[in-house]
Scaffold this motif. Structure first.
Motif, PDB file in Angstrom:
ATOM      1  N   VAL A   1       0.848  -1.189   0.000  1.00  0.00           N
ATOM      2  CA  VAL A   1       0.000   0.000   0.000  1.00  0.00           C
ATOM      3  C   VAL A   1       0.881   1.236   0.000  1.00  0.00           C
ATOM      4  O   VAL A   1       1.832   1.339   0.785  1.00  0.00           O
ATOM      5  N   LEU A   2       0.580   2.175  -0.885  1.00  0.00           N
ATOM      6  CA  LEU A   2       1.260   3.470  -0.922  1.00  0.00           C
ATOM      7  C   LEU A   2       0.305   4.541  -0.428  1.00  0.00           C
ATOM      8  O   LEU A   2      -0.836   4.619  -0.889  1.00  0.00           O
ATOM      9  N   THR A   3       0.762   5.377   0.497  1.00  0.00           N
ATOM     10  CA  THR A   3      -0.066   6.468   0.979  1.00  0.00           C
ATOM     11  C   THR A   3       0.831   7.632   1.386  1.00  0.00           C
ATOM     12  O   THR A   3       2.051   7.573   1.218  1.00  0.00           O
ATOM     13  N   GLY A   4       0.224   8.694   1.885  1.00  0.00           N
ATOM     14  CA  GLY A   4       0.992   9.863   2.292  1.00  0.00           C
ATOM     15  C   GLY A   4       0.437  10.462   3.564  1.00  0.00           C
ATOM     16  O   GLY A   4      -0.672  10.136   4.003  1.00  0.00           O
ATOM     17  N   GLU A   5       1.201  11.357   4.156  1.00  0.00           N
ATOM     18  CA  GLU A   5       0.750  12.090   5.331  1.00  0.00           C
ATOM     19  C   GLU A   5       0.274  13.476   4.916  1.00  0.00           C
ATOM     20  O   GLU A   5       0.733  14.028   3.914  1.00  0.00           O
ATOM     21  N   GLY A   6      -0.636  14.036   5.693  1.00  0.00           N
ATOM     22  CA  GLY A   6      -1.108  15.381   5.415  1.00  0.00           C
ATOM     23  C   GLY A   6      -2.239  15.407   4.414  1.00  0.00           C
ATOM     24  O   GLY A   6      -2.937  14.415   4.204  1.00  0.00           O
ATOM     25  N   LYS A   7      -2.413  16.554   3.767  1.00  0.00           N
ATOM     26  CA  LYS A   7      -3.551  16.772   2.872  1.00  0.00           C
ATOM     27  C   LYS A   7      -3.236  16.557   1.404  1.00  0.00           C
ATOM     28  O   LYS A   7      -4.107  16.681   0.552  1.00  0.00           O
ATOM     29  N   VAL A   8      -1.964  16.239   1.088  1.00  0.00           N
ATOM     30  CA  VAL A   8      -1.539  16.024  -0.297  1.00  0.00           C
ATOM     31  C   VAL A   8      -0.794  14.697  -0.362  1.00  0.00           C
ATOM     32  O   VAL A   8       0.083  14.439   0.471  1.00  0.00           O
ATOM     33  N   PHE A   9      -1.140  13.858  -1.355  1.00  0.00           N
ATOM     34  CA  PHE A   9      -0.364  12.623  -1.520  1.00  0.00           C
ATOM     35  C   PHE A   9       1.053  12.987  -1.935  1.00  0.00           C
ATOM     36  O   PHE A   9       2.026  12.587  -1.298  1.00  0.00           O
ATOM     37  N   SER A  10       1.171  13.748  -3.015  1.00  0.00           N
ATOM     38  CA  SER A  10       2.480  14.248  -3.429  1.00  0.00           C
ATOM     39  C   SER A  10       2.329  15.320  -4.490  1.00  0.00           C
ATOM     40  O   SER A  10       1.549  15.162  -5.431  1.00  0.00           O
ATOM     41  N   ALA A  11       3.100  16.381  -4.329  1.00  0.00           N
ATOM     42  CA  ALA A  11       3.123  17.469  -5.310  1.00  0.00           C
ATOM     43  C   ALA A  11       4.060  17.169  -6.470  1.00  0.00           C
ATOM     44  O   ALA A  11       4.279  18.039  -7.327  1.00  0.00           O
ATOM     45  N   GLY A  12       4.606  15.957  -6.533  1.00  0.00           N
ATOM     46  CA  GLY A  12       5.518  15.605  -7.611  1.00  0.00           C
ATOM     47  C   GLY A  12       6.960  15.849  -7.216  1.00  0.00           C
ATOM     48  O   GLY A  12       7.334  15.738  -6.044  1.00  0.00           O
ATOM     49  N   ALA A  13       7.780  16.200  -8.173  1.00  0.00           N
ATOM     50  CA  ALA A  13       9.208  16.389  -7.919  1.00  0.00           C
ATOM     51  C   ALA A  13       9.453  17.622  -7.059  1.00  0.00           C
ATOM     52  O   ALA A  13       8.795  18.649  -7.214  1.00  0.00           O
ATOM     53  N   ASP A  14      10.399  17.504  -6.146  1.00  0.00           N
ATOM     54  CA  ASP A  14      10.898  18.674  -5.425  1.00  0.00           C
ATOM     55  C   ASP A  14      11.379  19.697  -6.456  1.00  0.00           C
ATOM     56  O   ASP A  14      12.175  19.370  -7.344  1.00  0.00           O
ATOM     57  N   LEU A  15      10.895  20.925  -6.370  1.00  0.00           N
ATOM     58  CA  LEU A  15      11.147  21.900  -7.439  1.00  0.00           C
ATOM     59  C   LEU A  15      12.622  22.206  -7.615  1.00  0.00           C
ATOM     60  O   LEU A  15      13.122  22.321  -8.735  1.00  0.00           O
ATOM     61  N   ASP A  16      13.345  22.346  -6.519  1.00  0.00           N
ATOM     62  CA  ASP A  16      14.780  22.639  -6.633  1.00  0.00           C
ATOM     63  C   ASP A  16      15.514  21.507  -7.336  1.00  0.00           C
ATOM     64  O   ASP A  16      16.360  21.743  -8.210  1.00  0.00           O
ATOM     65  N   GLU A  17      15.172  20.274  -6.972  1.00  0.00           N
ATOM     66  CA  GLU A  17      15.840  19.135  -7.602  1.00  0.00           C
ATOM     67  C   GLU A  17      15.357  18.930  -9.041  1.00  0.00           C
ATOM     68  O   GLU A  17      16.119  18.474  -9.896  1.00  0.00           O
ATOM     69  N   ALA A  18      14.094  19.272  -9.294  1.00  0.00           N
ATOM     70  CA  ALA A  18      13.588  19.166 -10.668  1.00  0.00           C
ATOM     71  C   ALA A  18      14.383  20.070 -11.594  1.00  0.00           C
ATOM     72  O   ALA A  18      14.759  19.674 -12.707  1.00  0.00           O
ATOM     73  N   ARG A  19      14.644  21.296 -11.149  1.00  0.00           N
ATOM     74  CA  ARG A  19      15.411  22.238 -11.972  1.00  0.00           C
ATOM     75  C   ARG A  19      16.839  21.756 -12.169  1.00  0.00           C
ATOM     76  O   ARG A  19      17.488  22.109 -13.156  1.00  0.00           O
ATOM     77  N   ALA A  20      17.320  20.936 -11.243  1.00  0.00           N
ATOM     78  CA  ALA A  20      18.686  20.426 -11.324  1.00  0.00           C
ATOM     79  C   ALA A  20      18.781  19.094 -12.053  1.00  0.00           C
ATOM     80  O   ALA A  20      19.843  18.459 -12.049  1.00  0.00           O
ATOM     81  N   GLY A  21      17.675  18.654 -12.654  1.00  0.00           N
ATOM     82  CA  GLY A  21      17.728  17.451 -13.479  1.00  0.00           C
ATOM     83  C   GLY A  21      16.870  16.291 -13.025  1.00  0.00           C
ATOM     84  O   GLY A  21      16.749  15.295 -13.740  1.00  0.00           O
ATOM     85  N   LEU A  22      16.244  16.404 -11.847  1.00  0.00           N
ATOM     86  CA  LEU A  22      15.452  15.276 -11.353  1.00  0.00           C
ATOM     87  C   LEU A  22      14.259  14.973 -12.249  1.00  0.00           C
ATOM     88  O   LEU A  22      13.846  13.820 -12.374  1.00  0.00           O
ATOM     89  N   ALA A  23      13.700  15.988 -12.898  1.00  0.00           N
ATOM     90  CA  ALA A  23      12.497  15.788 -13.714  1.00  0.00           C
ATOM     91  C   ALA A  23      12.694  14.744 -14.807  1.00  0.00           C
ATOM     92  O   ALA A  23      11.731  14.088 -15.227  1.00  0.00           O
ATOM     93  N   THR A  24      13.906  14.568 -15.273  1.00  0.00           N
ATOM     94  CA  THR A  24      14.170  13.615 -16.349  1.00  0.00           C
ATOM     95  C   THR A  24      15.055  12.454 -15.894  1.00  0.00           C
ATOM     96  O   THR A  24      15.604  11.725 -16.717  1.00  0.00           O
ATOM     97  N   ASP A  25      15.176  12.280 -14.594  1.00  0.00           N
ATOM     98  CA  ASP A  25      16.030  11.218 -14.049  1.00  0.00           C
ATOM     99  C   ASP A  25      15.377   9.842 -14.254  1.00  0.00           C
ATOM    100  O   ASP A  25      14.164   9.693 -14.079  1.00  0.00           O
ATOM    101  N   PRO A  26      16.146   8.826 -14.618  1.00  0.00           N
ATOM    102  CA  PRO A  26      15.571   7.487 -14.820  1.00  0.00           C
ATOM    103  C   PRO A  26      15.022   6.838 -13.551  1.00  0.00           C
ATOM    104  O   PRO A  26      14.361   5.799 -13.624  1.00  0.00           O
ATOM    105  N   VAL A  27      15.264   7.421 -12.387  1.00  0.00           N
ATOM    106  CA  VAL A  27      14.764   6.833 -11.142  1.00  0.00           C
ATOM    107  C   VAL A  27      13.240   6.771 -11.119  1.00  0.00           C
ATOM    108  O   VAL A  27      12.654   5.872 -10.511  1.00  0.00           O
ATOM    109  N   TRP A  28      12.554   7.688 -11.826  1.00  0.00           N
ATOM    110  CA  TRP A  28      11.091   7.644 -11.879  1.00  0.00           C
ATOM    111  C   TRP A  28      10.611   6.359 -12.544  1.00  0.00           C
ATOM    112  O   TRP A  28       9.700   5.690 -12.054  1.00  0.00           O
TER     113      TRP A  28
END
Length: 204
Positions: A48-75
Protein backbone atom coordinates in the motif's frame (compact mmCIF):
# COMPACT_ATOMS: atom_id res chain seq x y z
CA UNK A 1 10.78 10.94 4.73
CA UNK A 2 9.70 7.46 3.68
CA UNK A 3 8.15 5.24 6.34
CA UNK A 4 7.84 1.49 5.81
CA UNK A 5 5.63 -0.62 8.05
CA UNK A 6 5.59 -4.41 7.68
CA UNK A 7 2.73 -6.46 9.05
CA UNK A 8 3.02 -10.02 7.87
CA UNK A 9 2.33 -10.05 4.14
CA UNK A 10 1.28 -6.39 4.12
CA UNK A 11 3.77 -3.60 3.49
CA UNK A 12 2.57 -0.03 3.98
CA UNK A 13 4.75 2.73 2.52
CA UNK A 14 4.05 6.32 3.59
CA UNK A 15 5.38 9.55 2.09
CA UNK A 16 6.23 11.70 5.10
CA UNK A 17 7.30 15.17 4.02
CA UNK A 18 4.21 17.18 4.87
CA UNK A 19 6.03 20.49 5.10
CA UNK A 20 6.85 20.18 1.37
CA UNK A 21 3.53 18.64 0.27
CA UNK A 22 5.32 15.26 0.09
CA UNK A 23 7.31 16.45 -2.92
CA UNK A 24 9.81 13.84 -4.00
CA UNK A 25 13.58 14.12 -3.89
CA UNK A 26 15.96 11.82 -5.72
CA UNK A 27 16.82 10.16 -2.40
CA UNK A 28 13.14 9.51 -1.64
CA UNK A 29 12.53 8.06 -5.10
CA UNK A 30 15.56 5.80 -4.75
CA UNK A 31 14.35 4.58 -1.37
CA UNK A 32 10.87 3.91 -2.74
CA UNK A 33 12.35 1.96 -5.65
CA UNK A 34 14.54 -0.05 -3.24
CA UNK A 35 11.46 -0.95 -1.19
CA UNK A 36 9.45 -1.98 -4.24
CA UNK A 37 12.29 -4.11 -5.56
CA UNK A 38 12.76 -5.75 -2.15
CA UNK A 39 9.03 -6.51 -1.95
CA UNK A 40 9.33 -8.45 -5.18
CA UNK A 41 11.72 -10.92 -3.60
CA UNK A 42 9.82 -11.46 -0.33
CA UNK A 43 6.48 -13.02 0.58
CA UNK A 44 4.60 -9.75 0.29
CA UNK A 45 0.97 -10.23 -0.70
CA UNK A 46 -0.15 -6.59 -0.62
CA UNK A 47 1.73 -3.29 -0.82
CA UNK A 48 0.00 0.00 0.00
CA UNK A 49 1.26 3.47 -0.92
CA UNK A 50 -0.07 6.47 0.98
CA UNK A 51 0.99 9.86 2.29
CA UNK A 52 0.75 12.09 5.33
CA UNK A 53 -1.11 15.38 5.41
CA UNK A 54 -3.55 16.77 2.87
CA UNK A 55 -1.54 16.02 -0.30
CA UNK A 56 -0.36 12.62 -1.52
CA UNK A 57 2.48 14.25 -3.43
CA UNK A 58 3.12 17.47 -5.31
CA UNK A 59 5.52 15.60 -7.61
CA UNK A 60 9.21 16.39 -7.92
CA UNK A 61 10.90 18.67 -5.42
CA UNK A 62 11.15 21.90 -7.44
CA UNK A 63 14.78 22.64 -6.63
CA UNK A 64 15.84 19.14 -7.60
CA UNK A 65 13.59 19.17 -10.67
CA UNK A 66 15.41 22.24 -11.97
CA UNK A 67 18.69 20.43 -11.32
CA UNK A 68 17.73 17.45 -13.48
CA UNK A 69 15.45 15.28 -11.35
CA UNK A 70 12.50 15.79 -13.71
CA UNK A 71 14.17 13.62 -16.35
CA UNK A 72 16.03 11.22 -14.05
CA UNK A 73 15.57 7.49 -14.82
CA UNK A 74 14.76 6.83 -11.14
CA UNK A 75 11.09 7.64 -11.88
CA UNK A 76 10.85 4.81 -14.39
CA UNK A 77 12.81 2.51 -12.10
CA UNK A 78 10.22 3.11 -9.36
CA UNK A 79 7.08 2.76 -11.47
CA UNK A 80 8.51 -0.28 -13.23
CA UNK A 81 9.32 -1.96 -9.92
CA UNK A 82 5.78 -1.38 -8.66
CA UNK A 83 4.15 -2.51 -11.89
CA UNK A 84 6.14 -5.75 -11.91
CA UNK A 85 5.35 -6.73 -8.32
CA UNK A 86 3.62 -10.12 -8.05
CA UNK A 87 1.44 -8.89 -5.17
CA UNK A 88 -1.66 -6.67 -4.99
CA UNK A 89 -0.70 -2.97 -4.97
CA UNK A 90 -3.00 -0.23 -3.69
CA UNK A 91 -2.53 3.54 -3.86
CA UNK A 92 -4.43 4.96 -0.88
CA UNK A 93 -4.42 8.61 -1.85
CA UNK A 94 -4.82 10.96 1.09
CA UNK A 95 -5.04 13.96 -1.23
CA UNK A 96 -3.92 15.52 -4.48
CA UNK A 97 -1.54 13.81 -6.92
CA UNK A 98 0.58 16.01 -9.17
CA UNK A 99 3.29 15.62 -11.78
CA UNK A 100 5.73 12.76 -11.54
CA UNK A 101 3.98 11.33 -8.50
CA UNK A 102 1.47 9.95 -11.01
CA UNK A 103 3.98 7.29 -12.04
CA UNK A 104 3.83 5.20 -8.88
CA UNK A 105 0.05 5.72 -8.62
CA UNK A 106 -0.63 4.60 -12.19
CA UNK A 107 1.60 1.56 -11.65
CA UNK A 108 -0.60 0.29 -8.80
CA UNK A 109 -3.40 -2.22 -9.30
CA UNK A 110 -6.02 -0.20 -7.39
CA UNK A 111 -6.43 3.47 -6.50
CA UNK A 112 -8.66 4.98 -3.82
CA UNK A 113 -8.78 8.69 -3.01
CA UNK A 114 -10.31 11.03 -0.47
CA UNK A 115 -12.92 13.66 -1.43
CA UNK A 116 -11.35 16.90 -2.62
CA UNK A 117 -8.36 15.18 -4.22
CA UNK A 118 -7.22 16.60 -7.54
CA UNK A 119 -5.15 15.01 -10.28
CA UNK A 120 -2.93 16.99 -12.62
CA UNK A 121 0.34 16.54 -14.51
CA UNK A 122 1.52 19.95 -15.82
CA UNK A 123 4.34 18.80 -18.08
CA UNK A 124 3.19 20.92 -21.01
CA UNK A 125 3.33 24.09 -18.94
CA UNK A 126 6.63 23.18 -17.28
CA UNK A 127 8.39 22.17 -20.49
CA UNK A 128 9.16 18.56 -19.51
CA UNK A 129 8.15 15.27 -21.06
CA UNK A 130 6.23 12.86 -18.83
CA UNK A 131 7.98 9.70 -17.80
CA UNK A 132 7.69 7.29 -20.78
CA UNK A 133 5.41 4.71 -19.18
CA UNK A 134 3.01 7.22 -17.62
CA UNK A 135 1.02 8.17 -20.77
CA UNK A 136 0.70 4.49 -21.71
CA UNK A 137 -0.63 3.47 -18.29
CA UNK A 138 -2.87 6.52 -18.07
CA UNK A 139 -4.37 5.90 -21.51
CA UNK A 140 -4.98 2.25 -20.60
CA UNK A 141 -7.11 3.42 -17.67
CA UNK A 142 -8.98 6.41 -19.10
CA UNK A 143 -8.42 6.36 -22.86
CA UNK A 144 -6.08 8.44 -25.04
CA UNK A 145 -8.26 11.56 -25.29
CA UNK A 146 -8.69 11.96 -21.55
CA UNK A 147 -4.99 11.23 -21.00
CA UNK A 148 -4.23 14.03 -23.46
CA UNK A 149 -6.58 16.33 -21.57
CA UNK A 150 -4.38 15.85 -18.51
CA UNK A 151 -0.96 15.77 -20.18
CA UNK A 152 -1.48 18.19 -23.07
CA UNK A 153 -4.41 20.42 -22.10
CA UNK A 154 -3.36 20.75 -18.46
CA UNK A 155 -6.69 19.57 -17.05
CA UNK A 156 -7.04 19.41 -13.27
CA UNK A 157 -9.36 16.50 -12.60
CA UNK A 158 -11.38 16.42 -9.37
CA UNK A 159 -11.97 13.15 -7.52
CA UNK A 160 -15.55 12.72 -8.74
CA UNK A 161 -14.54 13.10 -12.37
CA UNK A 162 -11.49 10.88 -11.85
CA UNK A 163 -13.82 8.17 -10.53
CA UNK A 164 -16.15 8.53 -13.50
CA UNK A 165 -13.21 8.31 -15.90
CA UNK A 166 -11.71 5.24 -14.19
CA UNK A 167 -8.56 7.02 -13.04
CA UNK A 168 -9.42 6.01 -9.47
CA UNK A 169 -11.59 3.13 -8.26
CA UNK A 170 -13.28 4.52 -5.15
CA UNK A 171 -13.70 7.75 -3.21
CA UNK A 172 -13.56 7.21 0.55
CA UNK A 173 -13.39 9.59 3.48
CA UNK A 174 -10.03 9.97 5.19
CA UNK A 175 -11.47 8.23 8.24
CA UNK A 176 -12.44 5.24 6.12
CA UNK A 177 -9.17 4.83 4.21
CA UNK A 178 -7.69 2.24 6.57
CA UNK A 179 -10.90 0.20 6.66
CA UNK A 180 -11.13 0.29 2.86
CA UNK A 181 -7.52 -0.80 2.47
CA UNK A 182 -8.18 -3.66 4.90
CA UNK A 183 -11.23 -4.69 2.87
CA UNK A 184 -9.41 -4.57 -0.47
CA UNK A 185 -6.36 -6.50 0.72
CA UNK A 186 -8.05 -9.09 2.95
CA UNK A 187 -8.32 -11.88 0.37
CA UNK A 188 -4.76 -11.42 -0.86
CA UNK A 189 -3.39 -11.41 2.67
CA UNK A 190 -5.25 -14.63 3.42
CA UNK A 191 -3.88 -16.36 0.31
CA UNK A 192 -0.52 -17.93 -0.44
CA UNK A 193 1.96 -15.62 -2.21
CA UNK A 194 2.15 -17.87 -5.28
CA UNK A 195 -1.64 -17.81 -5.59
CA UNK A 196 -1.67 -14.00 -5.48
CA UNK A 197 1.12 -13.92 -8.06
CA UNK A 198 -0.63 -16.48 -10.25
CA UNK A 199 -3.83 -14.44 -10.47
CA UNK A 200 -1.91 -11.25 -11.15
CA UNK A 201 0.02 -12.91 -14.00
CA UNK A 202 -3.28 -13.55 -15.78
CA UNK A 203 -3.59 -9.81 -16.42
CA UNK A 204 -0.38 -9.80 -18.46
Amino acid sequence: MIRLEKNGGLWRVTLSRQEKANSLTRAMLGELADIAEAAGSEDVRALVLTGEGKVFSAGADLDEARAGLATDPVWERLSGAIASLPCLTVAALNGTVAGGAFGMVLACDLRIAVPGSKFFYPVMKLGFLPQPSDPVRMAALIGPARAKMILMAGAKVAAEEALAWGLIDRIVTLEDVDATVAELTADALAAQPDHVAGIKRLFG
